[in-house]
Design a protein around this motif. Sequence first.
Motif, short mmCIF file in Angstrom:
data_model
loop_
_atom_site.label_atom_id
_atom_site.label_comp_id
_atom_site.label_asym_id
_atom_site.label_seq_id
_atom_site.Cartn_x
_atom_site.Cartn_y
_atom_site.Cartn_z
N PHE A 261 0.90 -1.25 -0.08
CA PHE A 261 -0.03 0.13 -0.10
C PHE A 261 0.91 1.02 0.03
O PHE A 261 0.23 2.38 0.37
N GLY A 267 -3.87 6.88 -7.16
CA GLY A 267 -4.49 7.06 -5.85
C GLY A 267 -5.86 5.96 -5.65
O GLY A 267 -5.78 5.19 -6.67
N GLY A 269 -9.47 4.31 -5.22
CA GLY A 269 -11.03 4.48 -5.47
C GLY A 269 -11.69 2.86 -5.01
O GLY A 269 -11.37 2.39 -4.20
N LEU A 273 -12.82 1.89 0.28
CA LEU A 273 -11.95 3.11 0.89
C LEU A 273 -12.41 4.28 0.84
O LEU A 273 -12.49 5.15 1.97
O1 UGA Z 1 -13.67 -2.57 2.73
C1 UGA Z 1 -13.33 -3.32 1.81
O2 UGA Z 1 -14.34 -3.14 0.84
C2 UGA Z 1 -12.07 -3.42 1.22
O3 UGA Z 1 -11.28 -2.55 0.83
C3 UGA Z 1 -9.71 -2.61 0.36
O4 UGA Z 1 -10.09 -3.48 -0.52
P1 UGA Z 1 -10.48 -3.27 -2.35
O5 UGA Z 1 -10.93 -1.90 -2.43
O6 UGA Z 1 -10.70 -4.42 -2.75
O7 UGA Z 1 -8.99 -2.97 -2.87
P2 UGA Z 1 -7.43 -2.43 -2.44
O8 UGA Z 1 -6.57 -3.56 -3.00
O9 UGA Z 1 -7.40 -2.15 -1.16
O10 UGA Z 1 -7.27 -1.22 -3.42
C4 UGA Z 1 -8.07 0.07 -3.06
C5 UGA Z 1 -7.46 1.23 -3.99
O11 UGA Z 1 -6.18 1.76 -3.84
C6 UGA Z 1 -5.32 1.70 -4.76
N1 UGA Z 1 -4.00 1.53 -4.24
C7 UGA Z 1 -3.71 0.35 -3.46
C8 UGA Z 1 -2.58 -0.02 -3.04
C9 UGA Z 1 -1.67 1.14 -3.43
O12 UGA Z 1 -0.33 0.71 -3.14
N2 UGA Z 1 -1.67 2.19 -3.85
C10 UGA Z 1 -2.89 2.31 -4.47
O13 UGA Z 1 -3.35 3.52 -5.15
C11 UGA Z 1 -6.03 0.78 -5.86
O14 UGA Z 1 -5.41 0.97 -6.94
C12 UGA Z 1 -7.39 0.82 -5.61
O15 UGA Z 1 -8.23 2.02 -6.31
C13 UGA Z 1 -9.11 -3.13 1.51
O16 UGA Z 1 -7.93 -3.64 0.88
C14 UGA Z 1 -9.89 -4.53 1.88
O17 UGA Z 1 -9.21 -5.00 3.14
C15 UGA Z 1 -11.24 -4.40 2.46
O18 UGA Z 1 -11.96 -5.38 2.99
#
Ligand code: UGA
Length: 445
Positions: A261, A267, A269, A273
């Motif tokens: 992360f 960023g 979406g 989050l």
């Molecule tokens: O509450 C939720 O629904 C979930 O939200 C996130 O999971 P998710 O939304 O599936 O996706 P992530 O992998 O967390 O990514 C979220 C966003 O952050 C961005 N991101 C992620 C990691 C990073 O280093 N940089 C970054 O810009 C991704 O591109 C994406 O747009 C959490 O990681 C889960 O633990 C949680 O259960």
Amino acid sequence: MNHEEPETPRLTVIGTGYLGATHAICMAVLGFEVLGVDVDQHKIDRLASGEVPFFEPGLPELLGKALDSGRLRFTTSFEEAGAFGDVHFVCVGTPQQAGSDAADLSYVDAAVRSLAPHLRRRALVVGKSTVPVGTAARLTGLVQDLAPAGKDVELAWNPEFLREGFAVDDTLRPDRMVFGVTSDWADERLRAAFKPVLDLGTPVVRTDLATAELVKVAANSFLATKISYINAMAEVCEAVGADVKDLADSLALDDRIGGKFLKPGLGFGGGCLPKDIRAFAHRAEEIGVGQAVSFLRQVDAINRRRRARTVDLVRELLGGDFAGKRIAAWGAAFKPNSDDIRDAPALDVAHTMHELGGDVRVYDPAALGNARGAFPELRYGESPFDVARDADVVVLLTEWSDFREVDPRALAQVVRQRRIVDGRHALDAAQWRAAGWEYRALGRS
Ligand SMILES: O=C(O)[C@H]1O[C@H](OP(=O)(O)OP(=O)(O)OC[C@H]2O[C@@H](n3ccc(=O)[nH]c3=O)[C@H](O)[C@@H]2O)[C@H](O)[C@@H](O)[C@@H]1O
Ligand SMILES: NC(=O)C1=CN([C@@H]2O[C@H](COP(=O)(O)OP(=O)(O)OC[C@H]3O[C@@H](n4cnc5c(N)ncnc54)[C@H](O)[C@@H]3O)[C@@H](O)[C@H]2O)C=CC1
């Protein structure tokens, strides 16, 4: 153990979206009798016929397996759910309210109100949806008032931490489980409902309802803060010509910080989050501790700025104007391995460039159907090359491996100008530059 309280509880899962469908399917695969419940008849019909209504790697195969086992069924009847289930998981949506940062709890309330009148024997209702702290305590009163079994019905909170794209693995092998309970009985029922997962040695935190609700928003807030932190560093790098990728790589080598992360770029979406940090900040203000989490407003603001700055970078590369320029937008989903376009940074940027007069063509390996539905005014193509034909600039917005695998020399043959903006720091800059491309990424010199 009497007849009405079998050692292996029968489960219902109310709300069969990204979370609920995954939960219902995985629990059936683990050996439980499961009934999936939703108000959306079309969704229920698709699931019952073996079709997962969204993109999630590995889930269609497991749905087939679960249906074949006879342990998984779907319905729209709450009466059936009440008669069937010993443990009822509530997995309905809690989106951001229109015109406010608060969470919209109308679906959670409706699900509980529909289920409770059919609870005629001892049962556990387990919230899995992400909710503002205090919701579980309020719902306890509601469910006990409405249920014929009264106080024999208890409420527990079991927040969910799965990630889209890894939903199956995260469900079958979670890092931890949090059980917010008010009695030993509720704790035992939850342990029975997750026995195969706990037998793997999964750590359990037993706590109260409010803490369980808070763990979830605290976790998502931490993840969002980490992303915005590195993107704030990117803004500083941009001002001085430093390189945020090298900076992030250096931070990541410190075990106390870690590299997860910490990927800079466009960023965060998605359906979770962004709405979760806003709802948490809003709830904290309501209960008089807004100051404590006021930094979340900054986290949100830094994150929103990434989208505007990406548009600015593309404009700069195009010589200051979008009008008449052809733009290949690579990606629509909020992240790779998902077809989810809720609050997708990619589509936000693509749409803004379209509104500024650009001729934007979007390609995504999984989210084109959803994108077309939500943004019919945009143009779409069938492959990374298709949308790049005669492009003045290619903009990578979602880091699917399909885009990483594109050969920059081959792509050079179809574009009008060799210019690429890497919104996700996903490409090998040296390789693209060697092929004659002008490569740009936010926060990189
Ligand atoms: O509450 C939720 O629904 C979930 O939200 C996130 O999971 P998710 O939304 O599936 O996706 P992530 O992998 O967390 O990514 C979220 C966003 O952050 C961005 N991101 C992620 C990691 C990073 O280093 N940089 C970054 O810009 C991704 O591109 C994406 O747009 C959490 O990681 C889960 O633990 C949680 O259960
Ligand atoms: N999507 C994810 O990766 C995760 C989501 N969460 C949380 O889980 C909750 C659900 O999220 P998603 O599955 O993404 O939402 P979603 O929108 O995909 O699914 C919600 C489902 O609930 C159904 N529904 C609405 N009202 C209902 C009612 N009264 N009775 C029965 N069903 C009803 C809808 O028809 C829909 O199928 C949210 O609170 C979210 O924050 C938590 C962790 C991960």
